[in-house]
Design a protein around this motif. Structure first.
Motif, short mmCIF file in Angstrom:
data_model
loop_
_atom_site.label_atom_id
_atom_site.label_comp_id
_atom_site.label_asym_id
_atom_site.label_seq_id
_atom_site.Cartn_x
_atom_site.Cartn_y
_atom_site.Cartn_z
N UNK A 136 0.83 -1.21 0.00
CA UNK A 136 0.00 0.00 0.00
C UNK A 136 0.86 1.26 0.00
N UNK A 137 1.92 1.27 0.82
CA UNK A 137 2.80 2.44 0.89
C UNK A 137 3.54 2.64 -0.44
N UNK A 138 4.02 1.54 -1.01
CA UNK A 138 4.78 1.63 -2.25
C UNK A 138 3.91 2.12 -3.39
N UNK A 139 2.72 1.55 -3.53
CA UNK A 139 1.86 1.94 -4.66
C UNK A 139 1.37 3.36 -4.50
N UNK A 140 1.14 3.81 -3.25
CA UNK A 140 0.72 5.20 -3.04
C UNK A 140 1.82 6.16 -3.47
N UNK A 141 3.05 5.88 -3.07
CA UNK A 141 4.17 6.72 -3.49
C UNK A 141 4.38 6.69 -4.99
N UNK A 142 4.25 5.49 -5.58
CA UNK A 142 4.44 5.36 -7.03
C UNK A 142 3.40 6.16 -7.80
N UNK A 143 2.16 6.15 -7.34
CA UNK A 143 1.09 6.90 -8.01
C UNK A 143 1.38 8.40 -7.97
N UNK A 144 1.86 8.88 -6.84
CA UNK A 144 2.18 10.31 -6.73
C UNK A 144 3.32 10.69 -7.68
N UNK A 145 4.35 9.84 -7.75
CA UNK A 145 5.48 10.12 -8.65
C UNK A 145 5.03 10.08 -10.10
N UNK A 146 4.19 9.08 -10.44
CA UNK A 146 3.71 8.97 -11.81
C UNK A 146 2.86 10.18 -12.18
N UNK A 147 2.04 10.64 -11.24
CA UNK A 147 1.20 11.81 -11.52
C UNK A 147 2.07 13.05 -11.73
N UNK A 148 3.08 13.24 -10.88
CA UNK A 148 3.95 14.40 -11.01
C UNK A 148 4.75 14.40 -12.30
N UNK A 149 5.37 13.27 -12.62
CA UNK A 149 6.16 13.19 -13.85
C UNK A 149 5.26 13.25 -15.08
N UNK A 150 4.06 12.66 -14.96
CA UNK A 150 3.13 12.71 -16.09
C UNK A 150 2.68 14.12 -16.41
N UNK A 151 2.44 14.93 -15.36
CA UNK A 151 2.04 16.32 -15.58
C UNK A 151 3.16 17.11 -16.25
N UNK A 152 4.41 16.83 -15.89
CA UNK A 152 5.54 17.52 -16.54
C UNK A 152 5.62 17.17 -18.02
N UNK A 153 5.29 15.91 -18.35
CA UNK A 153 5.33 15.48 -19.75
C UNK A 153 4.12 16.01 -20.52
N UNK A 154 3.00 16.19 -19.82
CA UNK A 154 1.77 16.66 -20.47
C UNK A 154 1.82 18.15 -20.75
N UNK A 155 2.17 18.92 -19.71
CA UNK A 155 2.24 20.39 -19.86
C UNK A 155 3.70 20.79 -20.04
N UNK A 156 4.14 20.71 -21.26
CA UNK A 156 5.57 20.88 -21.56
C UNK A 156 6.08 22.29 -21.29
N UNK A 157 5.18 23.27 -21.25
CA UNK A 157 5.64 24.65 -21.08
C UNK A 157 5.90 25.00 -19.61
N UNK A 159 7.92 23.35 -17.37
CA UNK A 159 9.24 22.99 -16.84
C UNK A 159 10.30 23.03 -17.94
N UNK A 160 11.59 23.18 -17.56
CA UNK A 160 12.67 23.16 -18.55
C UNK A 160 12.79 21.78 -19.22
N UNK A 161 13.48 21.76 -20.35
CA UNK A 161 13.64 20.52 -21.11
C UNK A 161 14.33 19.43 -20.29
N UNK A 162 15.36 19.81 -19.53
CA UNK A 162 16.08 18.81 -18.76
C UNK A 162 15.17 18.15 -17.72
N UNK A 163 14.25 18.90 -17.14
CA UNK A 163 13.30 18.34 -16.19
C UNK A 163 12.37 17.34 -16.89
#
Length: 221
Positions: A136-157, A159-163
């Motif tokens: 439960x702890x692992x999947x909760x953390x993984x979902x948060x990381x996936x959501x954060x990284x996914x938003x950076x990939x979705x809204x490209x403007x 964050x910087x390219x390296x991010x």
């Protein structure tokens, strides 16, 4: 042995009186089961659309890449929503508290797993065992990381390219790890029909509860 008209024949199977039937105890509320099912459906949709985006054979078979991307993005964003809505349930909040607490019996359970000691008495557990708490702890953390990284990939403007490059790397590899973990989770669920019944109907048989979760007091729910 004879039978009277209207009665069962001499070979009829005996029926057990209610006192001999396994007692049923309540394990999960309706809200908890709704949260689990909805979250599982969204995660499976996320995984399926991700596979269609990254596996060339599936991409060619499905086509309509823009639609697949849209479904993947929105299903990923919605994954935490069922849990957030479910926080209105007192039973769910209480079980989240249980999942977030480790006790001495959890360390005993983990040591037994490390020694491959499968005896029930060697693996004491309350309502949730140590493995379920870690998952439960692992999947909760993984979902948060996936959501954060996914938003950076979705809204490209935003964050910087390296991010965005780093976010893509983390997102892709963590998605693969989540896939393997989910396969293991589903496999363990199929290996325990009574646990599946508890999540499907909300109730389990008392002998199973006493064997698998001896420190759990159903009356405390």
């Amino acid at each position: 042995m004879t039978s009277t008209p209207g009665s069962a024949g001499p070979t009829a199977a005996p029926t057990h009186p209610p006192s001999e039937r396994p007692a049923i105890v309540r394990r999960f509320s309706r809200a908890e089961r709704w949260v689990h099912r909805t979250t599982a459906a969204l995660m499976l949709l996320c995984a399926a659309t991700a596979a269609c985006l990254y596996v060339p054979q599936l991409a060619e078979l499905v086509g309509r890449r823009h639609l697949v991307v849209t479904v993947h993005e929105w299903s990923g964003i919605l994954v935490p929503v069922p849990l957030l809505l479910g926080l209105a349930s007192k039973a769910l909040r209480k079980d989240l508290g249980r999942l977030n607490r480790f006790g001495p019996h959890d360390r005993t359970w983990l040591r037994a797993v490390r020694r491959r000691d499968a005896r029930p008495e060697a693996r004491p557990a309350a309502k949730f065992n140590a493995g379920q708490k870690i998952y439960a702890a692992w999947i909760a953390g993984a979902v948060l990381i996936m959501a954060g990284t996914g938003l950076m990939m979705w809204f490209t403007h935003l964050t910087p390219l390296v991010w965005r490059t780093s976010a893509t790397f983390v997102h892709d590899w963590l998605a693969l790890a989540i896939g393997f973990v989910l396969i293991g989770h589903i496999g363990m669920a199929f290996a325990d029909p009574e646990a599946r019944r508890g999540m499907r109907t909300g109730s389990v048989e008392h002998p199973w509860a006493r064997r698998e979760h001896p420190l759990w007091d159903p009356d405390d729910d």
